[in-house]
Enzyme design. Sequence first.
Site, PDB file in Angstrom:
ATOM      1  N   ASN A   1       0.787  -1.234   0.088  1.00 19.85           N
ATOM      2  CA  ASN A   1       0.025  -0.133   0.049  1.00 19.85           C
ATOM      3  C   ASN A   1       0.691   1.149  -0.236  1.00 19.85           C
ATOM      4  O   ASN A   1       0.365   2.339  -0.100  1.00 19.85           O
ATOM      5  CB  ASN A   1      -1.065  -0.029   0.979  1.00 19.85           C
ATOM      6  CG  ASN A   1      -2.052  -1.170   0.984  1.00 19.85           C
ATOM      7  OD1 ASN A   1      -1.981  -1.541   0.019  1.00 19.85           O
ATOM      8  ND2 ASN A   1      -2.758  -1.330   1.974  1.00 19.85           N
TER       9      ASN A   1
ATOM     10  N   ILE B   1     -16.003   6.578  -4.598  1.00 20.46           N
ATOM     11  CA  ILE B   1     -14.835   7.531  -4.840  1.00 20.46           C
ATOM     12  C   ILE B   1     -15.305   8.961  -4.757  1.00 20.46           C
ATOM     13  O   ILE B   1     -14.840   9.838  -5.124  1.00 20.46           O
ATOM     14  CB  ILE B   1     -14.011   7.293  -6.160  1.00 20.46           C
ATOM     15  CG1 ILE B   1     -15.086   7.232  -7.199  1.00 20.46           C
ATOM     16  CG2 ILE B   1     -13.465   5.941  -5.889  1.00 20.46           C
ATOM     17  CD1 ILE B   1     -14.230   7.278  -8.779  1.00 20.46           C
TER      18      ILE B   1
ATOM     19  N   ARG C   1     -16.925   0.746  -1.913  1.00 17.10           N
ATOM     20  CA  ARG C   1     -15.500   1.406  -2.113  1.00 17.10           C
ATOM     21  C   ARG C   1     -16.032   2.525  -2.846  1.00 17.10           C
ATOM     22  O   ARG C   1     -15.527   2.726  -4.089  1.00 17.10           O
ATOM     23  CB  ARG C   1     -14.574   0.547  -2.682  1.00 17.10           C
ATOM     24  CG  ARG C   1     -14.480  -0.624  -2.201  1.00 17.10           C
ATOM     25  CD  ARG C   1     -13.478  -0.748  -0.829  1.00 17.10           C
ATOM     26  NE  ARG C   1     -12.281  -0.181  -0.834  1.00 17.10           N
ATOM     27  CZ  ARG C   1     -11.367  -1.190  -1.168  1.00 17.10           C
ATOM     28  NH1 ARG C   1     -11.413  -2.418  -1.313  1.00 17.10           N
ATOM     29  NH2 ARG C   1     -10.058  -0.634  -0.976  1.00 17.10           N
TER      30      ARG C   1
ATOM     31  N   ARG D   1      -2.500 -11.445  -4.033  1.00 19.14           N
ATOM     32  CA  ARG D   1      -2.596 -10.030  -4.349  1.00 19.14           C
ATOM     33  C   ARG D   1      -1.440  -9.127  -3.181  1.00 19.14           C
ATOM     34  O   ARG D   1      -1.289  -8.209  -3.486  1.00 19.14           O
ATOM     35  CB  ARG D   1      -3.809  -9.483  -4.206  1.00 19.14           C
ATOM     36  CG  ARG D   1      -4.553  -9.810  -5.538  1.00 19.14           C
ATOM     37  CD  ARG D   1      -6.042  -9.049  -5.256  1.00 19.14           C
ATOM     38  NE  ARG D   1      -5.718  -7.961  -4.866  1.00 19.14           N
ATOM     39  CZ  ARG D   1      -6.767  -7.288  -3.877  1.00 19.14           C
ATOM     40  NH1 ARG D   1      -7.667  -7.696  -3.691  1.00 19.14           N
ATOM     41  NH2 ARG D   1      -6.437  -5.912  -3.836  1.00 19.14           N
TER      42      ARG D   1
HETATM   43  C1  EPZ Z   1      -6.683   1.472   1.448  1.00 17.12           C
HETATM   44  O1  EPZ Z   1      -7.873   1.601   0.693  1.00 17.12           O
HETATM   45  C2  EPZ Z   1      -6.018   0.438   1.349  1.00 17.12           C
HETATM   46  N1  EPZ Z   1      -5.705  -0.053   0.109  1.00 17.12           N
HETATM   47  C3  EPZ Z   1      -6.992  -0.832   1.881  1.00 17.12           C
HETATM   48  O2  EPZ Z   1      -6.069  -1.789   2.059  1.00 17.12           O
HETATM   49  C4  EPZ Z   1      -7.160  -0.284   3.492  1.00 17.12           C
HETATM   50  O3  EPZ Z   1      -7.887  -1.430   4.108  1.00 17.12           O
HETATM   51  C5  EPZ Z   1      -7.768   1.048   3.472  1.00 17.12           C
HETATM   52  O4  EPZ Z   1      -6.934   2.008   2.710  1.00 17.12           O
HETATM   53  C6  EPZ Z   1      -7.991   1.495   4.879  1.00 17.12           C
HETATM   54  O5  EPZ Z   1      -6.684   1.771   5.593  1.00 17.12           O
HETATM   55  C7  EPZ Z   1      -4.446   0.618  -0.420  1.00 17.12           C
HETATM   56  O6  EPZ Z   1      -4.000   1.471   0.081  1.00 17.12           O
HETATM   57  C8  EPZ Z   1      -4.341   0.126  -1.828  1.00 17.12           C
HETATM   58  P1  EPZ Z   1     -10.277   4.440   2.238  1.00 17.12           P
HETATM   59  P2  EPZ Z   1      -8.775   2.926   0.275  1.00 17.12           P
HETATM   60  O7  EPZ Z   1     -10.243   5.427   1.029  1.00 17.12           O
HETATM   61  O8  EPZ Z   1      -7.858   3.830  -0.092  1.00 17.12           O
HETATM   62  C9  EPZ Z   1     -14.892   5.027   2.650  1.00 17.12           C
HETATM   63  C10 EPZ Z   1      -5.392  -4.208   1.637  1.00 17.12           C
HETATM   64  O9  EPZ Z   1      -5.994  -5.000   2.454  1.00 17.12           O
HETATM   65  N2  EPZ Z   1     -14.738   5.947   1.246  1.00 17.12           N
HETATM   66  O10 EPZ Z   1      -9.433   4.931   3.467  1.00 17.12           O
HETATM   67  O11 EPZ Z   1      -9.816   2.182  -0.523  1.00 17.12           O
HETATM   68  C11 EPZ Z   1     -14.765   3.612   2.015  1.00 17.12           C
HETATM   69  O12 EPZ Z   1     -15.961   3.107   1.736  1.00 17.12           O
HETATM   70  C12 EPZ Z   1      -6.636  -3.013   1.251  1.00 17.12           C
HETATM   71  O13 EPZ Z   1      -4.537  -3.887   1.273  1.00 17.12           O
HETATM   72  C13 EPZ Z   1     -15.831   6.698   0.868  1.00 17.12           C
HETATM   73  O14 EPZ Z   1     -16.806   6.775   1.515  1.00 17.12           O
HETATM   74  O15 EPZ Z   1      -9.465   3.010   1.782  1.00 17.12           O
HETATM   75  C14 EPZ Z   1     -14.292   2.827   3.113  1.00 17.12           C
HETATM   76  O16 EPZ Z   1     -15.386   2.558   3.868  1.00 17.12           O
HETATM   77  C15 EPZ Z   1      -7.917  -3.423   1.419  1.00 17.12           C
HETATM   78  N3  EPZ Z   1     -15.624   7.748  -0.289  1.00 17.12           N
HETATM   79  C16 EPZ Z   1     -13.693   4.006   4.097  1.00 17.12           C
HETATM   80  O17 EPZ Z   1     -13.902   5.217   3.359  1.00 17.12           O
HETATM   81  C17 EPZ Z   1     -14.409   7.799  -0.850  1.00 17.12           C
HETATM   82  O18 EPZ Z   1     -14.187   8.470  -1.704  1.00 17.12           O
HETATM   83  C18 EPZ Z   1     -11.986   3.592   3.846  1.00 17.12           C
HETATM   84  O19 EPZ Z   1     -11.709   3.880   2.589  1.00 17.12           O
HETATM   85  C19 EPZ Z   1     -13.448   7.122  -0.377  1.00 17.12           C
HETATM   86  C20 EPZ Z   1     -13.769   6.039   0.837  1.00 17.12           C
END
Ligand code: EPZ
Length: 420
Positions: free
Chosen positions: A23, A123, A121, A401
């Site tokens: 990550n 964005i 997920r 992965r």
């Molecule tokens: C990153 O995902 C990591 N992936 C995830 O790791 C990790 O679980 C996550 O951060 C939390 O730490 C990478 O870094 C590639 P978020 P990301 O945006 O960026 C909501 C693994 O196992 N959200 O912090 O997608 C979302 O739905 C992976 O290695 C919105 O609502 O995490 C979630 O509930 C899995 N709107 C929460 O925020 C948005 O625009 C956390 O998501 C973006 C996110």
Amino acid sequence: MGKFRIRGGRKLEGNVKVIGAKNAILPILAAVILTRKQVVLYDFPHLADVENMLLILKSIGCRIKRENSTLIIDPSDIKSWMIPDRHVKEIRSSIVMLGAVLARMKKAVITYPGGCEIGQRPINLHLQGLRQLGVVITESHGYLHCEAANMAGADIHLDYPSVGATENIMLAATCAKGRTTIRNAAKEPEITDLQNFINSMGGKVSGAGSNTIVIEGVESFHETEYTVIPDRIVAGTYLIAAAITGSEIVVENVILDHIQAVVNKLREAGCTFTPYRGKGLDAIGIKAPERLRAIEHTKTHPYPGFPTDMQALLMSALTVAEGTSIITENIFENRFKHVPELIRMGACIRTEGKVAVIQGVPVLRGAEVSAGDLRGGAALVMAGLRAEGETIIDNIRHIERGYDKLDMYLRSIGADIERI
Ligand code: EPZ
């Protein structure tokens, strides 16, 4: 479709080394295209998600050479701003290419990344932040068409400290005129690594690791060489492997600050630790009791809270602890897919919405189980190390992965695991 076969009940011993963080490397690979000069990355992990990201870089014009764990990338000749569908569908994390392509090409087309095994997920926070930088984004037929002819710095406040949104906005803002501030930013160590990488190429980013990040736009970037931070979740996985098997091992190449939340929980469960602060990176010894104590309540939170990526792994260890533990998954809405599989192995778990109640049992029994997502699959491997008899795990592509040769590393500390 690969499978793991594990014969459980063995003690682990010896030292195991952690390599570069998935990550951290993924957003850094996106950041590579900010410069037109050569980038050398050391200690990169051989993971499906990383391979996918490299294919995306190649498809837009990067030339890539690799020598073992060293990547030499020439991003001088980026021709395309179309981020290829098939790769975006493969890995959601490729959405972070959007901010980098906008910074370099001033436009981008990317397919809307779908949800995945652990949740929908969305964005929306990524798009909100980019629009505040002046990016014009129109969505049609599942594609995002983005124009960023004149991005200007903005004062952005994230509703939620999203890791991906923080990274995407940071990447785009490196080339926006003037100053951008991201408030309520994610504080994960991988964000700090991205900041340090961007600054190593001549960027001007500060504040990563706190909830306010400031990015000054710059005209151009120079060449760089960089080593990504070690993977705190892989380190945590090895600690869980020792905890669930009542073993004593040393995990090398860690940054102690990054694994404190996991160490604290395992200490509460009865493990003892010996930190080794080295010249370069640290190491940590763990000694687990014959039987772990239950942990009253664990809630996943953004960093520095207990990481959602460690939730399934901790749960697998708690299935054989003495007493009843509670885990609340606050980050993703569908991250208990490992629960039915652990129950097939004899675990006693009840879930209600985002809460799981784990009643410790004396033994787990080997069974045929299936990985449903990356960390849930790794949790099944942990349970297999403890279970009596043989465990077969299929769908291990999910596990691969995020883990580079997990079976080899576990075998090196005494586990009876093979890929079949
Ligand atoms: C990153 O995902 C990591 N992936 C995830 O790791 C990790 O679980 C996550 O951060 C939390 O730490 C990478 O870094 C590639 P978020 P990301 O945006 O960026 C909501 C693994 O196992 N959200 O912090 O997608 C979302 O739905 C992976 O290695 C919105 O609502 O995490 C979630 O509930 C899995 N709107 C929460 O925020 C948005 O625009 C956390 O998501 C973006 C996110």
